[in-house]
Design a protein around this motif. Structure first.
Motif, PDB file in Angstrom:
ATOM      1  N   PHE A  34       0.846  -1.183   0.000  1.00 41.52           N
ATOM      2  CA  PHE A  34       0.000   0.000   0.000  1.00 41.52           C
ATOM      3  C   PHE A  34       0.888   1.242   0.000  1.00 41.52           C
ATOM      4  O   PHE A  34       1.900   1.298   0.711  1.00 41.52           O
ATOM      5  CB  PHE A  34      -0.904   0.022   1.239  1.00 41.52           C
ATOM      6  CG  PHE A  34      -2.070  -0.919   1.160  1.00 41.52           C
ATOM      7  CD1 PHE A  34      -3.250  -0.531   0.535  1.00 41.52           C
ATOM      8  CD2 PHE A  34      -1.984  -2.192   1.697  1.00 41.52           C
ATOM      9  CE1 PHE A  34      -4.323  -1.400   0.450  1.00 41.52           C
ATOM     10  CE2 PHE A  34      -3.053  -3.069   1.622  1.00 41.52           C
ATOM     11  CZ  PHE A  34      -4.227  -2.676   0.993  1.00 41.52           C
ATOM     12  N   THR A  73      -4.746   2.371  -1.187  1.00 46.93           N
ATOM     13  CA  THR A  73      -4.303   2.261  -2.577  1.00 46.93           C
ATOM     14  C   THR A  73      -3.102   1.346  -2.639  1.00 46.93           C
ATOM     15  O   THR A  73      -2.081   1.607  -1.995  1.00 46.93           O
ATOM     16  CB  THR A  73      -3.945   3.641  -3.151  1.00 46.93           C
ATOM     17  OG1 THR A  73      -5.061   4.527  -2.967  1.00 46.93           O
ATOM     18  CG2 THR A  73      -3.627   3.540  -4.634  1.00 46.93           C
ATOM     19  N   ARG A  74      -3.217   0.291  -3.417  1.00 46.85           N
ATOM     20  CA  ARG A  74      -2.197  -0.761  -3.461  1.00 46.85           C
ATOM     21  C   ARG A  74      -1.515  -0.778  -4.825  1.00 46.85           C
ATOM     22  O   ARG A  74      -2.138  -0.514  -5.855  1.00 46.85           O
ATOM     23  CB  ARG A  74      -2.857  -2.113  -3.179  1.00 46.85           C
ATOM     24  CG  ARG A  74      -1.966  -3.308  -3.378  1.00 46.85           C
ATOM     25  CD  ARG A  74      -2.706  -4.604  -3.044  1.00 46.85           C
ATOM     26  NE  ARG A  74      -2.768  -4.837  -1.596  1.00 46.85           N
ATOM     27  CZ  ARG A  74      -3.517  -5.784  -1.039  1.00 46.85           C
ATOM     28  NH1 ARG A  74      -4.291  -6.553  -1.796  1.00 46.85           N
ATOM     29  NH2 ARG A  74      -3.496  -5.950   0.263  1.00 46.85           N
TER      30      ARG A  74
END
Length: 263
Positions: A34, A73-74
């Motif tokens: 992430f 958010t990866r």
């Protein structure tokens, strides 16, 4: 605020998308990791949340990131990255640390395509195309003779990439020509990492010369074989010995193939 001051303020703002791309390609964030939260990025870069969201969306659109509701958010897996996107390709060339998989994939593409394109160039090259190929080759030779490997403001590697671009253009196939321009930063990455000692460069120049001569003499098969020999040298320099014999190479259609297609 004056127009000049506003322009200066805009230009001094950090490019968050580019900074994150550099961190991803540089290995700071690996696939599955992430990236920092939006609020943390706002504090880090001193910008608004809308600016951060816009930057993240740029990387989502490029296939590098995935937004996961409620989590963050990866970084996506490498196969999901849009490597043919000119912006992504440029980031890769500028920021990527030595990545065996990326190098292997780009090299496999070149092995599959460049002998075929060299064959097309031998069949279709115009006088202007030959001049472009010869000019790039002369630039490589002249740069090689200089201590800093530069000539007339350009490096040996830049002339090397221009040589291959000129061959793609000489194929007179719109798709191949456009693809070479899109992939230029990625090809530059491999060229830069495969060019080392003067001895290796001299051997490489002789191989490039044979490609140029086969195209000039309109010898398609010899051009294809010479292009494969250039890549064999590149493979050795990248530590990918023997892979030119393992990767598939595009072949022209034979008469019987064409008849089967129309049957």
């Amino acid at each position: 605020m004056s127009q000049a001051s506003a322009s200066t303020s805009r230009s001094s703002r950090p490019d968050i998308a580019e900074a994150l791309a550099e961190a991803i390609f540089g290995g700071e964030y690996a696939p599955g990791d992430f990236v920092p939260r939006e609020l943390d990025l706002c504090a880090q870069f001193g910008v608004s949340r809308s600016t951060v969201r816009s930057a993240l969306q740029t990387l989502v659109t490029a296939g590098l990131l995935k937004r996961i509701s409620g989590q963050g958010t990866r970084v996506r897996e490498l196969q999901d990255w849009h490597l043919l996107d000119p912006q992504v390709s440029a980031w890769m060339a500028r920021f990527a640390q030595p990545n065996p998989r990326i190098q292997r994939e780009i090299f496999a593409f070149r092995v599959a395509v460049e002998p075929f394109v060299a064959r097309l160039a031998a069949e279709n090259a115009t006088a202007a195309d030959l001049l472009a190929i010869e000019t790039a080759y002369e630039g490589m030779i002249r740069a090689l003779a200089s201590e800093d490997l530069h000539w007339q403001g350009h490096s040996h590697n830049e002339y090397d990439v221009a040589f291959h671009e000129a061959i793609f253009d000489a194929s007179h196939n719109l798709v191949w020509a456009q693809l070479s321009h899109v992939l230029k930063p990625a090809i530059s990455l491999v060229v830069e990492r495969s060019n080392h000692s003067a001895h290796e460069l001299n051997d490489s120049m002789e191989r490039h010369r044979r490609v140029m001569e086969a195209i000039r003499l309109r010898q398609p098969e010899q051009a294809a074989q010479a292009a494969l020999a250039v890549l064999d040298r590149t493979g050795r320099d990248l530590g990918l010995n023997g892979l030119t014999r393992e990767f598939p190479v595009l072949e022209p259609q034979t008469t019987s193939d064409q008849e089967d297609t129309h049957a």
